[in-house]
Design an enzyme around this catalytic site. Structure first.
Site, PDB file in Angstrom:
ATOM      1  N   SER A  31       0.858  -1.351  -0.026  1.00 22.96           N
ATOM      2  CA  SER A  31      -0.019   0.193   0.070  1.00 22.96           C
ATOM      3  C   SER A  31       0.953   1.447  -0.074  1.00 22.96           C
ATOM      4  CB  SER A  31      -0.920   0.119   1.310  1.00 22.96           C
ATOM      5  OG  SER A  31       0.003   0.241   2.316  1.00 22.96           O
ATOM      6  N   LYS A  32       0.270   2.358  -0.211  1.00 17.02           N
ATOM      7  CA  LYS A  32       0.727   3.658  -0.493  1.00 17.02           C
ATOM      8  C   LYS A  32       1.435   3.882   0.720  1.00 17.02           C
ATOM      9  CE  LYS A  32      -1.191   6.657  -3.647  1.00 17.02           C
ATOM     10  NZ  LYS A  32      -2.389   7.324  -4.026  1.00 17.02           N
ATOM     11  N   ARG A  33       1.124   3.576   1.813  1.00 15.18           N
ATOM     12  CA  ARG A  33       1.844   3.841   3.200  1.00 15.18           C
ATOM     13  C   ARG A  33       3.158   3.400   3.208  1.00 15.18           C
ATOM     14  NH1 ARG A  33      -1.963   1.168   6.777  1.00 15.18           N
ATOM     15  NH2 ARG A  33      -3.321   1.361   4.875  1.00 15.18           N
TER      16      ARG A  33
END
Ligand code: GLU
Length: 522
Positions: free
Chosen positions: A284-286
């Site tokens: 994920s982007k995180r």
């Protein structure tokens, strides 16, 4: 008997943002499979969910595919500026998409779903006429209530077919009154089985499949309907897509059967998820970059990104880790992709990237790093200050790259750790020049020796080998004493390429100047 139909793969993104690295992996699989089998790789835009569209996204997708070398043969293509590519006899139309020029090429267009609404309506009507689909007028409030009740009873959420009981007259009346409605597919009884090229045999009881909506109240078909109609009409032989679609595939197969298109059913392969560092959750982007553009902007060469994603969940069962696109076309096999999700290991990407950079010629590398260099302040200042010709400046940067090439992991790193190549402001002090516990006098003495030795080398013999040979000769056992202060004097850094390499790049005059300045600083 094995079906002998033309291999036609397709990548069918919804233009909702930047191209995700996982989507590039799907597109790459499509591309490689088509290339290997002399087939066609088609690009179709799936924009039936109008609420999620992002302007300019189609152009950006295409640009990233082009960057990666994963270029479609047919469908929606980027129109290369300054060319008038009419394709191979296919129809061609220009479309504007926020500054990008896009064209459609091929005989099965349009390749953008929002331009195919009439086609879908015709097929939906066919299903309605044959009693395989029905109008549903249920309000969202009613559907919400129904779902809540099902949840409370721990039942899987599924439409309860209330509107299936409506008589023909009732339906006509409601339609005439303009009541808001959708069309649902009537899932038949039985079992749906298919053989996924990656996941193997998948079986689903039809009783667990919802009467999915195929036409929405806004007049657009849903993804499920459009994907089936398009894959059929565009003669797609293989559907590769992300694992998140695997539960949709039985719905699609039921639609193929409802239309009587069993013989044209494509093969399906679902690509396992790319997992984040923990090996559990989806990337994920995180955790950092997920879009292809991020990787491009960070300075990973395209071939490294392609090589890296091909190896997510697949390996050739040999020692080979570095692949060119041609080698991937030869060796990549989607059927051998591992079902378990593949962990996205950025360190591996760095390593692969370094290997690809090492293999580039200096001329090639120069062309790749220049756009990044041009954005850097140190480069801009250096460029302005040079009285030399553009050609000479280019030659100089290439020398720097010759030295740096084997040490780079990303194109953006060029010059970055060795700014002393681009500026003569070298900071030194007695401390920074001192080798271990040498005295200041010794430091001065060795710098003076280096100065003398280098002075004796003729400009015409100013090669790395010569510089190295002469310095090592005189250094004898005292390598550190001679080379450490010299390197510090030339670079002002405690880590850098060897003094031989640096002296060679910056040339005789600047080398001597730097050594003499350093002596003064002790
Ligand atoms: N439009 C879908 C997406 O963007 C593609 C699914 C498919 O390939 O069938 O994920």
């Amino acid at each position: 008997m094995e079906k002998t139909k033309e291999i036609r793969t397709r990548f069918a993104p919804s233009p909702t943002g930047e191209l995700h690295i996982g989507a590039l992996r799907t597109a790459l699989s499509d591309f490689l499979y088509a290339r290997k089998n002399n087939g066609k790789f088609i690009l179709r835009i799936e924009d039936t969910d109008q609420s999620r569209l992002v302007e300019g996204a189609v152009g950006r997708f295409l640009e990233m595919l082009e960057w990666a070398g994963v270029v479609p043969d047919e469908g929606v293509l980027l129109k290369r500026r300054g060319t008038n590519d009419k394709g191979q006899g296919g129809k061609e139309k220009k479309i504007k998409d926020l500054g990008f020029e896009i064209q459609e090429k091929g005989d099965y267009g349009p390749y953008i779903q929002s331009k195919r609404l009439d086609i879908y309506k015709k097929y939906i009507q066919q299903l309605i006429d044959e009693g395989k689909a029905y109008y549903c007028f249920c309000t969202s409030e009613r559907l919400d209530e129904m779902r809540k009740k099902q949840q409370a009873e721990k039942k899987a959420p599924k439409y309860d077919r209330k509107c299936l009981d409506l008589s023909k007259e009732e339906v006509e009346e409601k339609l005439k009154n303009g009541e808001k409605c959708v069309v649902r597919f009537k899932v038949p009884e039985g079992k749906t089985v298919f053989n996924d090229l990656v996941y193997g045999k998948i079986e689903v009881e039809n009783s667990t499949v919802d009467d999915q909506i195929i036409l929405k109240s806004d007049g657009f078909p849903t993804y499920h309907l459009a994907v089936v109609v398009d894959d059929y009409l565009m003669k797609i032989s293989h559907v590769f897509r992300g694992a998140e679609w695997i539960s949709s595939t039985p719905k699609h197969i039921l639609l193929y059967e409802a239309f009587g298109w069993e013989d044209a059913m494509p093969e399906f392969a679902h690509m396992p998820n790319i997992l984040g560092k923990d090996g559990k959750k989806k990337l994920s982007k995180r955790e950092g970059s997920v879009s292809v553009k991020d990787f491009k902007d960070q300075g990973y060469p395209a071939e490294a990104v392609v090589n890296f994603i091909a190896l997510l969940g697949w390996n050739p069962k040999t020692q080979q880790e570095i692949f060119t696109m041609e080698e991937l076309v030869e060796q990549y096999d989607i059927k051998k992709v591992n079902r378990a999700g593949a962990v996205f290991d950025i360190k591996r990407l760095d390593w692969i990237s370094a290997q690809h950079i090492k293999r580039m010629s200096v001329d090639e590398l120069y062309g790749r790093v220049l756009p990044f260099l041009k954005k850097k302040k140190f480069y801009g200042e250096w460029y302005k200050q040079q009285a030399t010709s553009d050609k000479e400046k280019e030659e100089y940067v290439k020398k720097v790259l010759m030295v740096e090439k084997d040490r780079l992991e990303k194109l953006t790193q060029a010059g970055e750790n060795n700014k002393f190549f681009f500026s003569d402001k070298i900071e030194t002090s007695a401390d920074s020049l001192r080798w271990k516990d040498s005295s200041d006098d010794d430091t001065k003495k060795y710098l003076a020796i280096a100065d003398d030795i280098l002075k004796e080398i003729d400009e015409n013999n100013w090669t790395q080998e010569n510089i190295e040979e002469k310095l090592l000769d005189i250094a004898g056992e005292k390598r550190g004493d001679l080379l450490f202060p010299l390197r510090a004097a030339l670079t002002g850094q405690d880590r850098s390429p060897s003094p031989f390499e640096v002296a060679w790049v910056i040339g005789k005059e600047r080398s001597l100047q730097r050594i003499e300045n350093a002596i003064k600083n002790i």
